[in-house]
Design a protein around this motif. Structure first.
Motif, PDB file in Angstrom:
ATOM      1  N   PHE A  99       9.883   5.078   3.421  1.00 42.60           N
ATOM      2  CA  PHE A  99       8.889   4.818   4.459  1.00 42.60           C
ATOM      3  C   PHE A  99       7.844   5.936   4.490  1.00 42.60           C
ATOM      4  CE2 PHE A  99       7.385   5.403   8.825  1.00 42.60           C
ATOM      5  CZ  PHE A  99       6.784   4.172   9.043  1.00 42.60           C
ATOM      6  N   ALA A 100       8.300   7.183   4.416  1.00 39.22           N
ATOM      7  CA  ALA A 100       7.379   8.319   4.462  1.00 39.22           C
ATOM      8  C   ALA A 100       6.439   8.325   3.263  1.00 39.22           C
ATOM      9  CB  ALA A 100       8.166   9.629   4.526  1.00 39.22           C
ATOM     10  N   VAL A 101       6.967   8.035   2.094  1.00 36.64           N
ATOM     11  CA  VAL A 101       6.128   7.989   0.891  1.00 36.64           C
ATOM     12  C   VAL A 101       5.103   6.862   1.007  1.00 36.64           C
ATOM     13  CG1 VAL A 101       6.157   7.475  -1.590  1.00 36.64           C
ATOM     14  CG2 VAL A 101       7.796   9.098  -0.629  1.00 36.64           C
ATOM     15  N   THR A 102       5.536   5.714   1.474  1.00 43.47           N
ATOM     16  CA  THR A 102       4.621   4.578   1.640  1.00 43.47           C
ATOM     17  C   THR A 102       3.539   4.915   2.653  1.00 43.47           C
ATOM     18  OG1 THR A 102       6.449   3.080   1.189  1.00 43.47           O
ATOM     19  CG2 THR A 102       4.494   2.117   2.154  1.00 43.47           C
ATOM     20  N   LEU A 103       3.932   5.543   3.748  1.00 42.37           N
ATOM     21  CA  LEU A 103       2.969   5.950   4.777  1.00 42.37           C
ATOM     22  C   LEU A 103       1.933   6.909   4.197  1.00 42.37           C
ATOM     23  CD1 LEU A 103       2.766   5.634   7.991  1.00 42.37           C
ATOM     24  CD2 LEU A 103       3.735   7.913   8.037  1.00 42.37           C
ATOM     25  N   LEU A 104       2.377   7.886   3.436  1.00 40.40           N
ATOM     26  CA  LEU A 104       1.483   8.865   2.834  1.00 40.40           C
ATOM     27  C   LEU A 104       0.523   8.214   1.835  1.00 40.40           C
ATOM     28  CD1 LEU A 104       0.642  11.833   2.487  1.00 40.40           C
ATOM     29  CD2 LEU A 104       2.380  11.985   0.680  1.00 40.40           C
ATOM     30  N   VAL A 105       1.046   7.333   1.000  1.00 40.18           N
ATOM     31  CA  VAL A 105       0.204   6.672  -0.013  1.00 40.18           C
ATOM     32  C   VAL A 105      -0.864   5.814   0.661  1.00 40.18           C
ATOM     33  CG1 VAL A 105       0.204   4.922  -1.835  1.00 40.18           C
ATOM     34  CG2 VAL A 105       1.906   6.757  -1.859  1.00 40.18           C
ATOM     35  N   LEU A 106      -0.468   5.046   1.678  1.00 39.78           N
ATOM     36  CA  LEU A 106      -1.448   4.207   2.369  1.00 39.78           C
ATOM     37  C   LEU A 106      -2.499   5.053   3.088  1.00 39.78           C
ATOM     38  CD1 LEU A 106       0.791   1.361   3.816  1.00 39.78           C
ATOM     39  CD2 LEU A 106      -0.805   1.230   1.903  1.00 39.78           C
ATOM     40  N   TRP A 107      -2.081   6.173   3.656  1.00 37.60           N
ATOM     41  CA  TRP A 107      -3.032   7.065   4.323  1.00 37.60           C
ATOM     42  C   TRP A 107      -4.010   7.659   3.308  1.00 37.60           C
ATOM     43  CZ3 TRP A 107      -3.476  12.551   4.332  1.00 37.60           C
ATOM     44  CH2 TRP A 107      -4.352  13.045   5.287  1.00 37.60           C
ATOM     45  N   LEU A 108      -3.484   8.052   2.141  1.00 37.19           N
ATOM     46  CA  LEU A 108      -4.358   8.596   1.099  1.00 37.19           C
ATOM     47  C   LEU A 108      -5.317   7.539   0.534  1.00 37.19           C
ATOM     48  CD1 LEU A 108      -1.869  10.877  -0.845  1.00 37.19           C
ATOM     49  CD2 LEU A 108      -3.751  11.601   0.639  1.00 37.19           C
ATOM     50  N   LEU A 109      -4.903   6.274   0.596  1.00 36.38           N
ATOM     51  CA  LEU A 109      -5.776   5.199   0.135  1.00 36.38           C
ATOM     52  C   LEU A 109      -6.848   4.832   1.159  1.00 36.38           C
ATOM     53  CD1 LEU A 109      -3.219   2.826  -1.629  1.00 36.38           C
ATOM     54  CD2 LEU A 109      -4.977   4.265  -2.694  1.00 36.38           C
ATOM     55  N   GLY A 110      -6.768   5.433   2.346  1.00 36.27           N
ATOM     56  CA  GLY A 110      -7.851   5.246   3.307  1.00 36.27           C
ATOM     57  C   GLY A 110      -7.524   4.407   4.513  1.00 36.27           C
ATOM     58  N   LEU A 111      -6.275   4.011   4.696  1.00 36.41           N
ATOM     59  CA  LEU A 111      -5.899   3.252   5.883  1.00 36.41           C
ATOM     60  C   LEU A 111      -5.752   4.243   7.041  1.00 36.41           C
ATOM     61  CD1 LEU A 111      -5.234   0.422   6.906  1.00 36.41           C
ATOM     62  CD2 LEU A 111      -2.863   0.842   6.316  1.00 36.41           C
ATOM     63  N   THR A 112      -6.684   4.199   7.993  1.00 39.18           N
ATOM     64  CA  THR A 112      -6.708   5.215   9.049  1.00 39.18           C
ATOM     65  C   THR A 112      -6.267   4.704  10.412  1.00 39.18           C
ATOM     66  OG1 THR A 112      -9.047   4.753   9.440  1.00 39.18           O
ATOM     67  CG2 THR A 112      -8.511   6.552   7.920  1.00 39.18           C
ATOM     68  N   ASN A 113      -6.222   3.408  10.614  1.00 43.27           N
ATOM     69  CA  ASN A 113      -5.766   2.860  11.888  1.00 43.27           C
ATOM     70  C   ASN A 113      -4.255   3.117  12.006  1.00 43.27           C
ATOM     71  OD1 ASN A 113      -4.935   1.329  14.050  1.00 43.27           O
ATOM     72  ND2 ASN A 113      -6.102  -0.490  13.462  1.00 43.27           N
ATOM     73  N   PRO A 114      -3.816   3.910  12.986  1.00 43.41           N
ATOM     74  CA  PRO A 114      -2.400   4.297  13.068  1.00 43.41           C
ATOM     75  C   PRO A 114      -1.437   3.108  13.177  1.00 43.41           C
ATOM     76  CG  PRO A 114      -3.705   5.631  14.557  1.00 43.41           C
ATOM     77  CD  PRO A 114      -4.611   4.577  14.018  1.00 43.41           C
ATOM     78  N   LEU A 115      -1.787   2.119  13.985  1.00 42.38           N
ATOM     79  CA  LEU A 115      -0.900   0.974  14.148  1.00 42.38           C
ATOM     80  C   LEU A 115      -0.804   0.172  12.854  1.00 42.38           C
ATOM     81  CD1 LEU A 115       0.877  -0.639  16.039  1.00 42.38           C
ATOM     82  CD2 LEU A 115      -1.142  -1.951  16.718  1.00 42.38           C
TER      83      LEU A 115
END
Length: 72
Positions: A15-31
């Motif tokens: 989950f943490a790795v997926t969260l980090l990858v999506l954040w690095l790809l530009g997904l900024t909406n927390p929900l």
């Protein structure tokens, strides 16, 4: 190591790795970030963590089938 701990730690790590990858790809909406990470990591864990899930299931089944005797 206890299979339940291994499986749980693996799920949290995935989950943490997926969260980090999506954040690095530009997904900024927390929900949206949390929901997408939850869904993607759940699907990935179904495929990647089958051995750990089976080991955990066997361990839990053994505990349920053979409970500890209680001293009366």
């Amino acid at each position: 190591m206890h299979p339940v701990l291994v499986y749980t730690a693996s799920r949290i790590g995935l989950f943490a790795v997926t969260l980090l990858v999506l954040w690095l790809l530009g997904l900024t909406n927390p929900l949206a970030l949390i929901i997408a990470s939850f869904v993607i990591s759940g699907i990935a864990s179904y495929v990647l963590l089958s051995k750990q899930r089976d080991a955990m299931s066997e361990r839990l089944s053994a505990k349920i089938d053979h409970p500890k005797p209680q001293d009366d």
